[in-house]
Design a protein around this motif. Structure first.
Motif, PDB file in Angstrom:
ATOM      1  N   MET A   1       0.848  -1.197   0.000  1.00  0.00           N
ATOM      2  CA  MET A   1       0.000   0.000   0.000  1.00  0.00           C
ATOM      3  C   MET A   1       0.881   1.243   0.000  1.00  0.00           C
ATOM      4  SD  MET A   1      -2.917   1.143   2.779  1.00  0.00           S
ATOM      5  CE  MET A   1      -3.736  -0.436   2.688  1.00  0.00           C
ATOM      6  N   ASP A   2       0.677   2.163  -0.985  1.00  0.00           N
ATOM      7  CA  ASP A   2       1.511   3.347  -1.070  1.00  0.00           C
ATOM      8  C   ASP A   2       1.113   4.360   0.009  1.00  0.00           C
ATOM      9  OD1 ASP A   2      -0.835   4.470  -1.942  1.00  0.00           O
ATOM     10  OD2 ASP A   2      -0.227   4.663  -4.031  1.00  0.00           O
ATOM     11  N   TYR A   3       1.938   5.408   0.121  1.00  0.00           N
ATOM     12  CA  TYR A   3       1.742   6.386   1.200  1.00  0.00           C
ATOM     13  C   TYR A   3       0.407   7.118   1.065  1.00  0.00           C
ATOM     14  CZ  TYR A   3       2.627  10.222   4.416  1.00  0.00           C
ATOM     15  OH  TYR A   3       2.523  11.121   5.441  1.00  0.00           O
ATOM     16  N   ASP A   4       0.014   7.490  -0.155  1.00  0.00           N
ATOM     17  CA  ASP A   4      -1.229   8.227  -0.349  1.00  0.00           C
ATOM     18  C   ASP A   4      -2.439   7.418   0.118  1.00  0.00           C
ATOM     19  OD1 ASP A   4       0.150  10.360  -1.336  1.00  0.00           O
ATOM     20  OD2 ASP A   4      -0.255   9.935  -3.447  1.00  0.00           O
ATOM     21  N   THR A   5      -2.423   6.132  -0.206  1.00  0.00           N
ATOM     22  CA  THR A   5      -3.532   5.278   0.211  1.00  0.00           C
ATOM     23  C   THR A   5      -3.570   5.142   1.727  1.00  0.00           C
ATOM     24  OG1 THR A   5      -3.345   4.030  -1.863  1.00  0.00           O
ATOM     25  CG2 THR A   5      -4.609   3.017  -0.072  1.00  0.00           C
ATOM     26  N   LYS A   6      -2.393   4.995   2.334  1.00  0.00           N
ATOM     27  CA  LYS A   6      -2.324   4.925   3.794  1.00  0.00           C
ATOM     28  C   LYS A   6      -2.860   6.209   4.424  1.00  0.00           C
ATOM     29  CE  LYS A   6       1.595   1.769   4.457  1.00  0.00           C
ATOM     30  NZ  LYS A   6       2.959   1.651   5.036  1.00  0.00           N
ATOM     31  N   LEU A   7      -2.512   7.346   3.814  1.00  0.00           N
ATOM     32  CA  LEU A   7      -2.925   8.636   4.362  1.00  0.00           C
ATOM     33  C   LEU A   7      -4.442   8.800   4.288  1.00  0.00           C
ATOM     34  CD1 LEU A   7      -1.765  11.270   5.568  1.00  0.00           C
ATOM     35  CD2 LEU A   7      -1.842  12.230   3.269  1.00  0.00           C
ATOM     36  N   ILE A   8      -5.027   8.422   3.146  1.00  0.00           N
ATOM     37  CA  ILE A   8      -6.475   8.539   3.010  1.00  0.00           C
ATOM     38  C   ILE A   8      -7.192   7.600   3.976  1.00  0.00           C
ATOM     39  CG2 ILE A   8      -8.325   7.810   1.460  1.00  0.00           C
ATOM     40  CD1 ILE A   8      -7.297   9.460  -0.664  1.00  0.00           C
ATOM     41  N   ASN A   9      -6.658   6.393   4.130  1.00  0.00           N
ATOM     42  CA  ASN A   9      -7.267   5.457   5.087  1.00  0.00           C
ATOM     43  C   ASN A   9      -7.172   5.978   6.512  1.00  0.00           C
ATOM     44  OD1 ASN A   9      -8.353   3.193   3.650  1.00  0.00           O
ATOM     45  ND2 ASN A   9      -6.271   2.614   3.096  1.00  0.00           N
ATOM     46  N   GLY A  63      -3.463  11.037 -11.116  1.00  0.00           N
ATOM     47  CA  GLY A  63      -4.790  11.614 -10.996  1.00  0.00           C
ATOM     48  C   GLY A  63      -5.277  11.562  -9.558  1.00  0.00           C
ATOM     49  N   PRO A  64      -6.347  12.280  -9.243  1.00  0.00           N
ATOM     50  CA  PRO A  64      -6.835  12.354  -7.867  1.00  0.00           C
ATOM     51  C   PRO A  64      -7.284  10.996  -7.338  1.00  0.00           C
ATOM     52  CG  PRO A  64      -8.429  13.293  -9.382  1.00  0.00           C
ATOM     53  CD  PRO A  64      -7.189  13.048 -10.171  1.00  0.00           C
ATOM     54  N   LEU A  65      -7.032  10.787  -6.058  1.00  0.00           N
ATOM     55  CA  LEU A  65      -7.424   9.555  -5.381  1.00  0.00           C
ATOM     56  C   LEU A  65      -8.568   9.881  -4.423  1.00  0.00           C
ATOM     57  CD1 LEU A  65      -6.946   6.556  -4.647  1.00  0.00           C
ATOM     58  CD2 LEU A  65      -5.275   7.345  -2.942  1.00  0.00           C
ATOM     59  N   SER A  66      -9.715   9.232  -4.623  1.00  0.00           N
ATOM     60  CA  SER A  66     -10.894   9.475  -3.788  1.00  0.00           C
ATOM     61  C   SER A  66     -11.357   8.172  -3.157  1.00  0.00           C
ATOM     62  CB  SER A  66     -12.048  10.074  -4.601  1.00  0.00           C
ATOM     63  OG  SER A  66     -11.707  11.355  -5.095  1.00  0.00           O
ATOM     64  N   MET A  67     -11.841   8.278  -1.930  1.00  0.00           N
ATOM     65  CA  MET A  67     -12.380   7.119  -1.227  1.00  0.00           C
ATOM     66  C   MET A  67     -13.584   7.556  -0.403  1.00  0.00           C
ATOM     67  SD  MET A  67      -8.966   5.029   0.034  1.00  0.00           S
ATOM     68  CE  MET A  67      -9.957   3.673   0.670  1.00  0.00           C
ATOM     69  N   THR A  68     -14.515   6.655  -0.232  1.00  0.00           N
ATOM     70  CA  THR A  68     -15.696   6.924   0.592  1.00  0.00           C
ATOM     71  C   THR A  68     -15.822   5.833   1.651  1.00  0.00           C
ATOM     72  OG1 THR A  68     -17.202   5.660  -0.817  1.00  0.00           O
ATOM     73  CG2 THR A  68     -16.894   7.989  -1.342  1.00  0.00           C
ATOM     74  N   ARG A  69     -16.541   6.156   2.715  1.00  0.00           N
ATOM     75  CA  ARG A  69     -16.778   5.167   3.766  1.00  0.00           C
ATOM     76  C   ARG A  69     -18.106   5.473   4.456  1.00  0.00           C
ATOM     77  NH1 ARG A  69     -12.125   3.849   8.027  1.00  0.00           N
ATOM     78  NH2 ARG A  69     -11.142   3.311   6.028  1.00  0.00           N
ATOM     79  N   GLY A  70     -18.922   4.451   4.625  1.00  0.00           N
ATOM     80  CA  GLY A  70     -20.182   4.605   5.335  1.00  0.00           C
ATOM     81  C   GLY A  70     -19.981   4.468   6.832  1.00  0.00           C
ATOM     82  N   VAL A  71     -20.736   5.226   7.598  1.00  0.00           N
ATOM     83  CA  VAL A  71     -20.676   5.187   9.062  1.00  0.00           C
ATOM     84  C   VAL A  71     -22.077   4.881   9.563  1.00  0.00           C
ATOM     85  CG1 VAL A  71     -20.090   6.433  11.168  1.00  0.00           C
ATOM     86  CG2 VAL A  71     -18.817   6.893   9.055  1.00  0.00           C
TER      87      VAL A  71
END
Length: 252
Positions: A1-9, A63-71
């Motif tokens: 897992m790259d740094y950007d993905t870790k940061l978004i998580n 390109g931009p990295l976007s993620m969503t999460r339901g709560v």
């Protein structure tokens, strides 16, 4: 897992913990933005709604990295909110690494809540105290203590089950009404309204209403209006439970 993905998580983990623990929407967004801003990039985005988190991190190459999460879960736990705030400040200031920050989020998530007996006792003490505060006597306070115990057991039990959101307050109101009416039937000299009002004060969604108004004033209209609907549904459920009990006992 790259740094950007870790940061978004990490941002999503922090936002989910805060939102599920009762933090205001603007505070959740601010925390996620601060975590994402450590990259030094412009136009990072973080959006928080009642049951949804969306974050976007711009990247020139891929390109931009976007993620969503339901709560889905909702509670009130200021200790966890403060712990996430401390973690985010430590990460943004460089005191801890991203892996250490992620590990702290896991520890906060798995941190134990108050014991069952402590939570139930809290409802009982609240019920007794508020019954006296609204004008009841020592007898009303004494009875409200045990009514609060029954209400607390009901709320904590259904709170741990996967039931519709309105069902917990409805059953809490019903149990409170039945217990208070039963006590008034056995002891006609007691003040029924003081016992019910005092015990039910612990259920009233005052904090949720305050957060809804804060979100509306901050311009978070979707979250603010959603929370207002949640408050109204909560209040109607409580009133409905009490009304059923009063109808059963033919009291008004």
């Amino acid at each position: 897992m790259d740094y950007d993905t870790k940061l978004i998580n990490l941002a999503l983990d922090a936002g989910e913990l805060m939102l599920a623990s009762g933090a205001e929407t603007f505070r959740v967004q601010d925390t996620m933005l601060r975590i994402l801003s450590t990259t030094g990039r412009e136009k990072v985005e973080a959006l928080a709604m009642c049951t949804l988190l969306i974050v976007t991190l711009p990247r020139e190459e891929k390109g931009p990295l976007s993620m969503t999460r339901g709560v889905k879960s909702r509670a009130v736990n200021f200790e966890k909110i403060c712990a996430v705030n401390d973690m985010s400040r430590a990460f943004v200031s460089g005191e801890i690494t991203i892996d250490e920050a992620s590990e702290r989020c896991k520890e906060i998530y798995h941190a134990p809540n108050f014991k069952f007996s402590t939570r139930v006792l809290g409802y009982a003490v609240n019920g007794a105290g508020f019954a006296v505060m609204v004008g009841g006597g020592p007898l009303e306070g004494f009875i409200s203590f045990f009514v609060g115990l029954l209400m607390g057991i009901t709320l904590v039990y259904f709170g741990d089950k996967k039931v519709p959101f309105f069902f917990g307050p409805l059953m809490g109101g019903l149990v409170t009404g039945l217990a208070a009416c039963s006590a008034h039937y056995l002891l006609p000299g007691t003040q029924l309204d003081k016992m019910i009002i005092g015990t039910m004060k612990a259920l009233l969604p005052g904090l949720a209403l305050s957060k809804a108004m804060r979100d509306l004033l901050e311009g978070n209209l979707i979250s603010g209006n959603s929370k207002v609907v949640e408050v109204l549904l909560n209040a109607v459920s409580i009133a409905g439970g009490v009304a059923i009990a009063l109808t059963i006992f033919h009291m008004s």
